[in-house]
Design an enzyme around this catalytic site. Sequence first.
Site, PDB file in Angstrom:
ATOM      1  N   ASP A   6      40.509  21.634 140.496  1.00 14.23           N
ATOM      2  CA  ASP A   6      38.855  21.735 140.564  1.00 14.23           C
ATOM      3  C   ASP A   6      38.748  23.428 141.022  1.00 14.23           C
ATOM      4  OD1 ASP A   6      36.160  21.924 141.193  1.00 14.23           O
ATOM      5  OD2 ASP A   6      36.333  20.724 142.916  1.00 14.23           O
ATOM      6  N   LEU A   7      38.335  24.212 139.926  1.00 13.81           N
ATOM      7  CA  LEU A   7      38.482  25.718 140.382  1.00 13.81           C
ATOM      8  C   LEU A   7      36.788  25.730 140.508  1.00 13.81           C
ATOM      9  CD1 LEU A   7      39.589  28.538 140.622  1.00 13.81           C
ATOM     10  CD2 LEU A   7      39.922  28.599 138.100  1.00 13.81           C
ATOM     11  N   ARG A  11      36.522  28.261 146.158  1.00 11.81           N
ATOM     12  CA  ARG A  11      37.737  27.448 146.471  1.00 11.81           C
ATOM     13  C   ARG A  11      38.375  26.698 145.347  1.00 11.81           C
ATOM     14  NH1 ARG A  11      36.847  24.333 151.890  1.00 11.81           N
ATOM     15  NH2 ARG A  11      35.506  23.127 150.507  1.00 11.81           N
ATOM     16  N   LYS A  13      40.347  23.367 144.462  1.00  7.75           N
ATOM     17  CA  LYS A  13      40.994  22.054 145.179  1.00  7.75           C
ATOM     18  C   LYS A  13      41.911  21.329 144.336  1.00  7.75           C
ATOM     19  CE  LYS A  13      36.705  22.695 145.540  1.00  7.75           C
ATOM     20  NZ  LYS A  13      35.892  23.804 145.242  1.00  7.75           N
ATOM     21  N   THR A 104      31.561  22.151 134.168  1.00  2.78           N
ATOM     22  CA  THR A 104      32.604  21.331 134.160  1.00  2.78           C
ATOM     23  C   THR A 104      32.817  20.487 135.463  1.00  2.78           C
ATOM     24  OG1 THR A 104      33.773  22.628 132.618  1.00  2.78           O
ATOM     25  CG2 THR A 104      35.029  20.754 133.313  1.00  2.78           C
ATOM     26  N   ASP A 105      32.482  21.203 136.545  1.00  4.63           N
ATOM     27  CA  ASP A 105      32.692  20.414 137.793  1.00  4.63           C
ATOM     28  C   ASP A 105      31.461  19.391 138.096  1.00  4.63           C
ATOM     29  OD1 ASP A 105      30.476  22.437 138.113  1.00  4.63           O
ATOM     30  OD2 ASP A 105      31.182  23.033 140.026  1.00  4.63           O
TER      31      ASP A 105
HETATM   32  N1  LIG Z   1      37.423  24.571 155.714  1.00  8.95           N
HETATM   33  C1  LIG Z   1      36.777  25.441 155.073  1.00  8.95           C
HETATM   34  N2  LIG Z   1      37.403  26.505 154.591  1.00  8.95           N
HETATM   35  C2  LIG Z   1      36.505  27.545 153.689  1.00  8.95           C
HETATM   36  N3  LIG Z   1      35.309  27.407 153.416  1.00  8.95           N
HETATM   37  C3  LIG Z   1      34.782  26.270 153.900  1.00  8.95           C
HETATM   38  C4  LIG Z   1      35.382  25.334 154.543  1.00  8.95           C
HETATM   39  N4  LIG Z   1      34.546  24.361 154.954  1.00  8.95           N
HETATM   40  C5  LIG Z   1      33.351  24.726 153.950  1.00  8.95           C
HETATM   41  N5  LIG Z   1      33.387  25.920 153.673  1.00  8.95           N
HETATM   42  C6  LIG Z   1      32.526  26.298 152.688  1.00  8.95           C
HETATM   43  O1  LIG Z   1      32.458  25.615 151.482  1.00  8.95           O
HETATM   44  C7  LIG Z   1      32.008  26.346 150.562  1.00  8.95           C
HETATM   45  C8  LIG Z   1      32.862  26.116 149.339  1.00  8.95           C
HETATM   46  O2  LIG Z   1      32.837  24.738 149.035  1.00  8.95           O
HETATM   47  P1  LIG Z   1      33.252  24.198 147.623  1.00  8.95           P
HETATM   48  O3  LIG Z   1      32.373  22.852 147.718  1.00  8.95           O
HETATM   49  O4  LIG Z   1      34.890  24.325 147.538  1.00  8.95           O
HETATM   50  O5  LIG Z   1      32.497  25.251 146.691  1.00  8.95           O
HETATM   51  P2  LIG Z   1      32.947  25.668 145.443  1.00  8.95           P
HETATM   52  O6  LIG Z   1      33.371  24.421 144.535  1.00  8.95           O
HETATM   53  O7  LIG Z   1      31.832  26.512 144.815  1.00  8.95           O
HETATM   54  O8  LIG Z   1      34.321  26.704 145.624  1.00  8.95           O
HETATM   55  C9  LIG Z   1      32.143  27.900 150.857  1.00  8.95           C
HETATM   56  O9  LIG Z   1      30.901  28.430 150.917  1.00  8.95           O
HETATM   57  C10 LIG Z   1      32.769  27.946 152.220  1.00  8.95           C
HETATM   58  O10 LIG Z   1      32.298  28.861 152.980  1.00  8.95           O
HETATM   59  C1  LIG Z   2      26.273  25.525 138.847  1.00  4.93           C
HETATM   60  C2  LIG Z   2      27.544  26.007 139.109  1.00  4.93           C
HETATM   61  C3  LIG Z   2      27.729  27.498 139.431  1.00  4.93           C
HETATM   62  C4  LIG Z   2      28.125  25.337 140.387  1.00  4.93           C
HETATM   63  O1  LIG Z   2      29.371  25.853 140.952  1.00  4.93           O
HETATM   64  P1  LIG Z   2      30.207  25.823 142.066  1.00  4.93           P
HETATM   65  O2  LIG Z   2      28.963  25.956 143.333  1.00  4.93           O
HETATM   66  O3  LIG Z   2      30.529  24.322 142.443  1.00  4.93           O
HETATM   67  O4  LIG Z   2      31.203  26.892 142.296  1.00  4.93           O
HETATM   68  C5  LIG Z   2      28.684  25.473 138.018  1.00  4.93           C
HETATM   69  O5  LIG Z   2      28.651  24.181 137.934  1.00  4.93           O
HETATM   70  C6  LIG Z   2      28.359  26.350 136.650  1.00  4.93           C
HETATM   71  O6  LIG Z   2      28.779  27.324 136.586  1.00  4.93           O
HETATM   72  N1  LIG Z   2      27.691  25.696 135.708  1.00  4.93           N
HETATM   73  C7  LIG Z   2      27.314  26.246 134.649  1.00  4.93           C
HETATM   74  C8  LIG Z   2      25.891  26.181 134.001  1.00  4.93           C
HETATM   75  C9  LIG Z   2      25.299  24.754 134.275  1.00  4.93           C
HETATM   76  O7  LIG Z   2      25.814  23.688 134.747  1.00  4.93           O
HETATM   77  O8  LIG Z   2      24.023  24.773 133.656  1.00  4.93           O
END
Ligand SMILES: Nc1ncnc2c1ncn2[C@@H]1O[C@H](COP(=O)(O)OP(=O)(O)O)[C@@H](O)[C@H]1O
Ligand SMILES: CC(C)(COP(=O)(O)O)[C@@H](O)C(=O)NCCC(=O)O
Length: 264
Positions: A6-7, A11, A13, A104-105
């Site tokens: 899950d990019l 982060r 995952k 995609t997420d």
């Molecule tokens: N343990 C942690 N380490 C790093 N970032 C964290 C942590 N817990 C929460 N965050 C915060 O969570 C956010 C990222 O959440 P995440 O759901 O992984 O987002 P994305 O899917 O957009 O990468 C970041 O803004 C980060 O600051």
């Molecule tokens: C809305 C998002 C930026 C969320 O991304 P995230 O915060 O999980 O990194 C992502 O789902 C995205 O780029 N979506 C494409 C545009 C759309 O869903 O309409």
Amino acid sequence: MIILLDLGNTRIKIGWIVKNNKKIYREKEVIIFNNNDYLSIRKWIFSLTKKPTHIFGSNVAGNAIGKIINNEFKKIGCNIHWLVPSYKKYKLLNKYLTPSQLGTDRWCSMLGIVNKLSVPHPPLLIISFGTATTIDSIDAINNFIGGLIIPGINTMKISLNKATNLPIICQSNILNFPKNTNQAISSGIIFSHSGTIIRQWINMIEQFHEPPTIYVTGGLWPEIKKELITQFKIINKLFNKNIKIIYKERAVLDGLYIIAEKYI
Ligand SMILES: Nc1ncnc2c1ncn2[C@@H]1O[C@H](COP(=O)(O)OP(=O)(O)O)[C@@H](O)[C@H]1O
Ligand SMILES: CC(C)(COP(=O)(O)O)[C@@H](O)C(=O)NCCC(=O)O
């Protein structure tokens, strides 16, 4: 072994599935790296004791970073299959005007959640607190009817700091009437989120004449948890309802799992 990726925009995952004696097992804990921490990602890939048979990924962070992660896995002879949202997948119908444009997420999270439900179910509001915050709506028979995107909690803080002379703040108590800058920004950002969520919750009731079940996920859920639970407690009391919030720790990986389990 199949790897699930899950990019997100901040982060990556990582989860996996393995089959042993006809039973499928999932990762016990999710592996998490910052997107740009290539060294740790590389180390983790080289620490794998078995070469994965498949890798399924959701990437919303862009092609450039997707390519870098791909190259890391290529070093152990693996290719990532990055998924693209379609109109129909298993139980979910994606009503985005251009289905592949949906993140995609978001799509994977919805797939994972509806897959466990039988229809008709109450309408669903699926909220992800990541780099952005997304608020997605699904009807009783698994049509994704649309959703909202707003800047995430941290993204709001960062953009306020960039656009003004305000400092990057640390999280403070959330107050109705803040009396310093820290409190004012923290409370403003959390309330802007809860306000948007309530607005969409009302939209759902107007549309379906029934309150939606609420699912939440994402790294920033802990920052808003207290406020959102308080808000729905007030609503429950005012309208004699029993709205529950269901937390999904690894919603995107759960969706990837649905796709991957056919290949194990
Ligand atoms: N343990 C942690 N380490 C790093 N970032 C964290 C942590 N817990 C929460 N965050 C915060 O969570 C956010 C990222 O959440 P995440 O759901 O992984 O987002 P994305 O899917 O957009 O990468 C970041 O803004 C980060 O600051
Ligand atoms: C809305 C998002 C930026 C969320 O991304 P995230 O915060 O999980 O990194 C992502 O789902 C995205 O780029 N979506 C494409 C545009 C759309 O869903 O309409």
